[in-house]
Design a protein around this motif. Structure first.
Motif, PDB file in Angstrom:
ATOM      1  N   LEU A 220       0.541  -0.888   0.646  1.00 18.17           N
ATOM      2  CA  LEU A 220      -0.275   0.222   0.172  1.00 18.17           C
ATOM      3  C   LEU A 220       0.305   1.168   0.233  1.00 18.17           C
ATOM      4  CD1 LEU A 220      -2.882  -0.863   2.304  1.00 18.17           C
ATOM      5  CD2 LEU A 220      -2.873  -1.514  -0.255  1.00 18.17           C
ATOM      6  N   ASP A 221       1.894   1.386  -0.163  1.00 24.41           N
ATOM      7  CA  ASP A 221       3.054   2.672   0.031  1.00 24.41           C
ATOM      8  C   ASP A 221       3.485   2.636  -1.239  1.00 24.41           C
ATOM      9  OD1 ASP A 221       2.870   2.406   2.531  1.00 24.41           O
ATOM     10  OD2 ASP A 221       4.391   1.076   2.695  1.00 24.41           O
ATOM     11  N   HIS A 222       2.607   1.779  -2.895  1.00 24.94           N
ATOM     12  CA  HIS A 222       3.511   2.142  -3.968  1.00 24.94           C
ATOM     13  C   HIS A 222       2.631   3.654  -4.612  1.00 24.94           C
ATOM     14  CE1 HIS A 222       4.703   0.712  -7.172  1.00 24.94           C
ATOM     15  NE2 HIS A 222       4.175   1.211  -8.049  1.00 24.94           N
ATOM     16  N   ARG A 223       3.508   4.393  -5.093  1.00 22.94           N
ATOM     17  CA  ARG A 223       2.745   5.412  -5.284  1.00 22.94           C
ATOM     18  C   ARG A 223       2.724   5.092  -7.244  1.00 22.94           C
ATOM     19  NH1 ARG A 223       0.673   4.996  -1.813  1.00 22.94           N
ATOM     20  NH2 ARG A 223       0.528   5.951   0.112  1.00 22.94           N
ATOM     21  N   VAL A 224       1.943   6.086  -7.606  1.00 21.72           N
ATOM     22  CA  VAL A 224       2.678   6.340  -8.685  1.00 21.72           C
ATOM     23  C   VAL A 224       3.018   7.281  -9.012  1.00 21.72           C
ATOM     24  CG1 VAL A 224       1.195   6.114 -10.962  1.00 21.72           C
ATOM     25  CG2 VAL A 224       0.095   5.296  -9.443  1.00 21.72           C
ATOM     26  N   ARG A 225       4.293   7.354 -10.260  1.00 19.99           N
ATOM     27  CA  ARG A 225       4.742   8.872 -10.632  1.00 19.99           C
ATOM     28  C   ARG A 225       3.730   9.620 -11.729  1.00 19.99           C
ATOM     29  NH1 ARG A 225      10.025   6.231 -13.554  1.00 19.99           N
ATOM     30  NH2 ARG A 225       8.427   4.567 -13.989  1.00 19.99           N
ATOM     31  N   PHE A 239      -5.443   7.900  -8.124  1.00 22.63           N
ATOM     32  CA  PHE A 239      -4.866   6.988  -7.330  1.00 22.63           C
ATOM     33  C   PHE A 239      -3.958   7.310  -6.024  1.00 22.63           C
ATOM     34  CE2 PHE A 239      -2.467   2.946  -7.771  1.00 22.63           C
ATOM     35  CZ  PHE A 239      -3.321   1.603  -7.871  1.00 22.63           C
ATOM     36  N   ASN A 240      -2.748   8.072  -6.333  1.00 24.57           N
ATOM     37  CA  ASN A 240      -2.178   7.717  -5.429  1.00 24.57           C
ATOM     38  C   ASN A 240      -2.622   8.507  -3.684  1.00 24.57           C
ATOM     39  OD1 ASN A 240      -0.019   7.065  -6.490  1.00 24.57           O
ATOM     40  ND2 ASN A 240       0.621   9.463  -6.990  1.00 24.57           N
ATOM     41  N   GLU A 241      -3.472   9.767  -3.701  1.00 26.92           N
ATOM     42  CA  GLU A 241      -4.627   9.959  -2.947  1.00 26.92           C
ATOM     43  C   GLU A 241      -5.300   8.808  -2.155  1.00 26.92           C
ATOM     44  OE1 GLU A 241      -8.358  13.471  -1.457  1.00 26.92           O
ATOM     45  OE2 GLU A 241      -6.690  13.069  -3.349  1.00 26.92           O
ATOM     46  N   MET A 242      -5.945   8.042  -3.148  1.00 27.22           N
ATOM     47  CA  MET A 242      -6.911   6.819  -3.014  1.00 27.22           C
ATOM     48  C   MET A 242      -5.700   5.304  -1.772  1.00 27.22           C
ATOM     49  SD  MET A 242      -8.284   3.702  -4.825  1.00 27.22           S
ATOM     50  CE  MET A 242      -6.908   3.826  -5.733  1.00 27.22           C
ATOM     51  N   THR A 243      -4.213   5.320  -2.424  1.00 24.56           N
ATOM     52  CA  THR A 243      -3.912   3.681  -1.647  1.00 24.56           C
ATOM     53  C   THR A 243      -2.990   5.017  -0.054  1.00 24.56           C
ATOM     54  OG1 THR A 243      -1.711   5.467  -3.067  1.00 24.56           O
ATOM     55  CG2 THR A 243      -3.050   3.139  -4.129  1.00 24.56           C
ATOM     56  N   THR A 244      -3.097   6.800  -0.160  1.00 23.83           N
ATOM     57  CA  THR A 244      -2.886   6.632   0.535  1.00 23.83           C
ATOM     58  C   THR A 244      -4.125   6.847   2.315  1.00 23.83           C
ATOM     59  OG1 THR A 244      -1.396   8.811   0.174  1.00 23.83           O
ATOM     60  CG2 THR A 244      -2.173   8.759   2.310  1.00 23.83           C
ATOM     61  N   LYS A 245      -5.092   6.844   1.392  1.00 22.71           N
ATOM     62  CA  LYS A 245      -6.405   6.334   2.421  1.00 22.71           C
ATOM     63  C   LYS A 245      -6.420   5.345   2.531  1.00 22.71           C
ATOM     64  CE  LYS A 245      -9.044  10.686   0.638  1.00 22.71           C
ATOM     65  NZ  LYS A 245     -10.154  11.340   0.070  1.00 22.71           N
ATOM     66  N   LEU A 246      -6.082   3.885   1.823  1.00 21.93           N
ATOM     67  CA  LEU A 246      -5.276   3.091   2.451  1.00 21.93           C
ATOM     68  C   LEU A 246      -5.024   2.548   3.192  1.00 21.93           C
ATOM     69  CD1 LEU A 246      -6.959   0.890  -1.043  1.00 21.93           C
ATOM     70  CD2 LEU A 246      -8.879   0.653   0.232  1.00 21.93           C
ATOM     71  N   ALA A 247      -3.469   3.399   2.660  1.00 21.65           N
ATOM     72  CA  ALA A 247      -2.959   2.889   4.075  1.00 21.65           C
ATOM     73  C   ALA A 247      -2.859   3.015   4.962  1.00 21.65           C
ATOM     74  CB  ALA A 247      -1.059   3.024   3.313  1.00 21.65           C
ATOM     75  N   THR A 248      -3.206   4.606   5.379  1.00 22.89           N
ATOM     76  CA  THR A 248      -3.534   4.414   6.671  1.00 22.89           C
ATOM     77  C   THR A 248      -4.546   3.815   7.094  1.00 22.89           C
ATOM     78  OG1 THR A 248      -3.416   7.281   5.922  1.00 22.89           O
ATOM     79  CG2 THR A 248      -5.061   6.567   8.117  1.00 22.89           C
ATOM     80  N   VAL A 249      -6.022   3.840   6.637  1.00 22.96           N
ATOM     81  CA  VAL A 249      -7.470   2.795   7.220  1.00 22.96           C
ATOM     82  C   VAL A 249      -6.366   1.396   7.663  1.00 22.96           C
ATOM     83  CG1 VAL A 249      -8.880   1.312   6.655  1.00 22.96           C
ATOM     84  CG2 VAL A 249      -9.119   3.994   6.308  1.00 22.96           C
ATOM     85  N   ASP A 250      -5.389   0.735   6.540  1.00 24.19           N
ATOM     86  CA  ASP A 250      -4.880  -0.508   7.051  1.00 24.19           C
ATOM     87  C   ASP A 250      -4.142  -0.674   8.636  1.00 24.19           C
ATOM     88  OD1 ASP A 250      -4.266  -3.336   5.781  1.00 24.19           O
ATOM     89  OD2 ASP A 250      -1.912  -2.226   6.576  1.00 24.19           O
TER      90      ASP A 250
END
Length: 260
Positions: A220-225, A239-250
C-alpha cells in the motif's frame, strides 16, 4: 456464418491488442490510405493533362507540316515533301512517323522506309469544321497517337503524324515512384510521431497498472509517478490519494487488531 465468425474473430483479436499497437495501426492506416488516394488522383490528373498536351503538340506539329507541304504537293515535289516529313520526325523526339495520303486514298510520301503499313490507310480524315482528327493506335512500341490534318483544306490530301506516348508514361511512372517514396517517408515520420504520442499516452497507464498490481500484492506504500498535469496526471494524483487513505485505514485496522 463463416464470414460472421471470421469477422468476430478478427474483432476479438483487434480488441486484445494493446492501445499502443492500436494507435500505431490507425496512424499507419490513415497515412497509407491518404497517400494511396493522393497518388491515384495525381496519376489520373497527370495522365489527363499530359495526354492532352501531347495531343495538342502533335496537332501543332501536324498543322505546321501541312502548311509547309501545300506548295510541295501542288507542285508535285515529292522529294521535297519527303525531306519535310523526315525533318519533322527527326526534329521531334516523340514523333514516330509522318505520311501524306493523296486524294485517291493512296500514300503519296511516308517515312516508313521501304514498306508502308497498309492498316494506316484505314485511319480517317478530319471532319468538316475540325482542325484535326485523333486516333489512338496500339503498337509493339506502345500507344501511339495518330493526328490527321487536312492539307490545303483537304484539296491536297491529308497529313498524318504519329506521336508515341512512351515518354509520357515514363514521366508519369517517374512521378508515381517519387510520390511513393514520399509517402513511404511520410509513413516513417508518421509512425515515429505516433509512437512518441502513444508512449506519452500509454506510459502513465502502464504506471497505473503496475501500481494496481503492487497494491493487489499488499504494497500500500506504492505510488504512481506523476509527470503531467493533464487527465492522466489527475488520475495518478487521485490514485495516490486513494492508496494513501487505504494505507491509513490499513494501519488503523492493524492498530485496532493489536489493541483487541
Amino acid at each position: 456464418r463463416q464470414m460472421t465468425r471470421l469477422f468476430a474473430w478478427v474483432l476479438l483479436q483487434a480488441l486484445a491488442v494493446n492501445v499502443r499497437v492500436k494507435i500505431l495501426g490507425i496512424a499507419l492506416g490513415v497515412i497509407v490510405l491518404l497517400g494511396s488516394a493522393t497518388i491515384l488522383l495525381l496519376r489520373v490528373y497527370l495522365t489527363r493533362i499530359l495526354t492532352y498536351e501531347l495531343r495538342q503538340e502533335a496537332a501543332s506539329v501536324a498543322n505546321a507540316a501541312a502548311a509547309r507541304s501545300t506548295d510541295l504537293i501542288l507542285t508535285n515535289d515529292l522529294y521535297g515533301l519527303y525531306e519535310l516529313l523526315r525533318a519533322t520526325v527527326e526534329a521531334n523526339e516523340d514523333v514516330r512517323y509522318a505520311f501524306v495520303v493523296g486524294l485517291d486514298g493512296a500514300p503519296m510520301v511516308h517515312t516508313f522506309g521501304d514498306r508502308f503499313p497498309p492498316d494506316l490507310l484505314a485511319l480517317g480524315a478530319p471532319e468538316a469544321g475540325d482542325t484535326y482528327r485523333h486516333e489512338l493506335l496500339a503498337t509493339e512500341e506502345g500507344p501511339i497517337d495518330d493526328v490527321a490534318v487536312r492539307v490545303f483544306e483537304g484539296r491536297a490530301g491529308v497529313l498524318h503524324v504519329g506521336v508515341s506516348e512512351l515518354r509520357l508514361h515514363r514521366q508519369i511512372g517517374s512521378v508515381t515512384w517519387q510520390l511513393l517514396l514520399l509517402t513511404a517517408l511520410a509513413s516513417c515520420v508518421g509512425i515515429g510521431g505516433a509512437y512518441a504520442l502513444t508512449y506519452v499516452l500509454t506510459q502513465p497507464l502502464s504506471y497505473l497498472v503496475d501500481a494496481t498490481l503492487a497494491i493487489q500484492d499488499g504494497d500500500l506504500d506504492h505510488r504512481v509517478r506523476v509527470f503531467t498535469t493533464d487527465e492522466f496526471g489527475q488520475l495518478a494524483d487521485a490514485f495516490n490519494e486513494m492508496t494513501t487513505k487505504l494505507a491509513t485505514v490499513d494501519r488503523q485496522r492493524a492498530s485496532l487488531m493489536r489493541q483487541i
